[in-house]
Design a protein around this motif. Structure first.
Motif, PDB file in Angstrom:
ATOM      1  N   ILE A  94       2.830 -31.378  35.260  1.00  0.00           N
ATOM      2  CA  ILE A  94       2.155 -31.506  36.472  1.00  0.00           C
ATOM      3  C   ILE A  94       0.555 -32.515  35.851  1.00  0.00           C
ATOM      4  O   ILE A  94       0.344 -31.982  34.833  1.00  0.00           O
ATOM      5  N   GLN A  95       0.220 -33.186  36.729  1.00  0.00           N
ATOM      6  CA  GLN A  95      -1.096 -33.849  36.425  1.00  0.00           C
ATOM      7  C   GLN A  95      -2.236 -32.783  36.887  1.00  0.00           C
ATOM      8  O   GLN A  95      -2.074 -32.272  37.870  1.00  0.00           O
ATOM      9  N   THR A  96      -3.117 -32.668  35.942  1.00  0.00           N
ATOM     10  CA  THR A  96      -4.359 -31.662  35.988  1.00  0.00           C
ATOM     11  C   THR A  96      -4.895 -32.200  37.371  1.00  0.00           C
ATOM     12  O   THR A  96      -5.559 -33.450  37.611  1.00  0.00           O
ATOM     13  N   GLN A  97      -5.299 -31.216  38.236  1.00  0.00           N
ATOM     14  CA  GLN A  97      -6.058 -31.762  39.698  1.00  0.00           C
ATOM     15  C   GLN A  97      -7.189 -30.603  39.648  1.00  0.00           C
ATOM     16  O   GLN A  97      -7.184 -29.574  39.126  1.00  0.00           O
ATOM     17  N   THR A  98      -8.283 -31.411  40.188  1.00  0.00           N
ATOM     18  CA  THR A  98      -9.508 -30.373  40.255  1.00  0.00           C
ATOM     19  C   THR A  98      -9.877 -30.345  41.835  1.00  0.00           C
ATOM     20  O   THR A  98     -10.024 -31.595  42.348  1.00  0.00           O
ATOM     21  N   ILE A  99     -10.112 -29.655  42.441  1.00  0.00           N
ATOM     22  CA  ILE A  99     -10.458 -29.135  43.732  1.00  0.00           C
ATOM     23  C   ILE A  99     -12.036 -28.792  43.746  1.00  0.00           C
ATOM     24  O   ILE A  99     -12.236 -27.631  43.327  1.00  0.00           O
ATOM     25  N   ASN A 100     -12.994 -29.496  44.323  1.00  0.00           N
ATOM     26  CA  ASN A 100     -14.407 -29.006  44.360  1.00  0.00           C
ATOM     27  C   ASN A 100     -14.899 -28.471  45.664  1.00  0.00           C
ATOM     28  O   ASN A 100     -14.476 -28.671  46.731  1.00  0.00           O
TER      29      ASN A 100
END
Length: 112
Positions: free
Chosen positions: A73-79
């Motif tokens: 999976i592609q790393t995702q950041t939720i801010n």
């Protein structure tokens, strides 16, 4: 203290088991202190999603960031995820001695 519950799914809708979910303070990105219950038992950070892609944690009211990563999976950041306890702060958090009194039963309004 507030509980956060969510799950991770692939584009096809199938759950992503075993993904890593790092919970950080936002802004700043430092690891947050998270709990497995309502502020008593500190739990590991990052979390790992279960076989249904689900994860949950408790944290103090505030702003958080989730960094989701794992194999394939592609790393995702939720801010800027805001956790706010909507219960009044003056409610008792232990079972009142008298009947018919509203109290904060671990984040749920209950009547004694």
């Amino acid at each position: 203290m507030q509980k956060f519950i969510n799950s991770i799914a692939a584009g096809s809708g199938s759950p992503v088991a075993g993904a890593s979910v790092q919970v950080n303070v936002y802004p700043g990105g430092t690891p947050a202190t998270i709990y497995s219950d309502n502020g008593v038992t500190v739990t590991a950070n990052p979390l790992t999603t279960d076989s249904n892609g689900a994860f949950s944690f408790y944290a103090a009211d505030g702003h958080y960031q989730l960094v989701i990563s794992g194999a394939n999976i592609q790393t995702q950041t939720i801010n800027d995820i805001l956790l706010v306890d909507h219960l009044p702060s003056d409610l008792p958090t232990t079972l009142p001695a008298s009947a018919g009194v509203i109290w904060n039963n671990g984040g749920t309004l209950s009547i004694s």
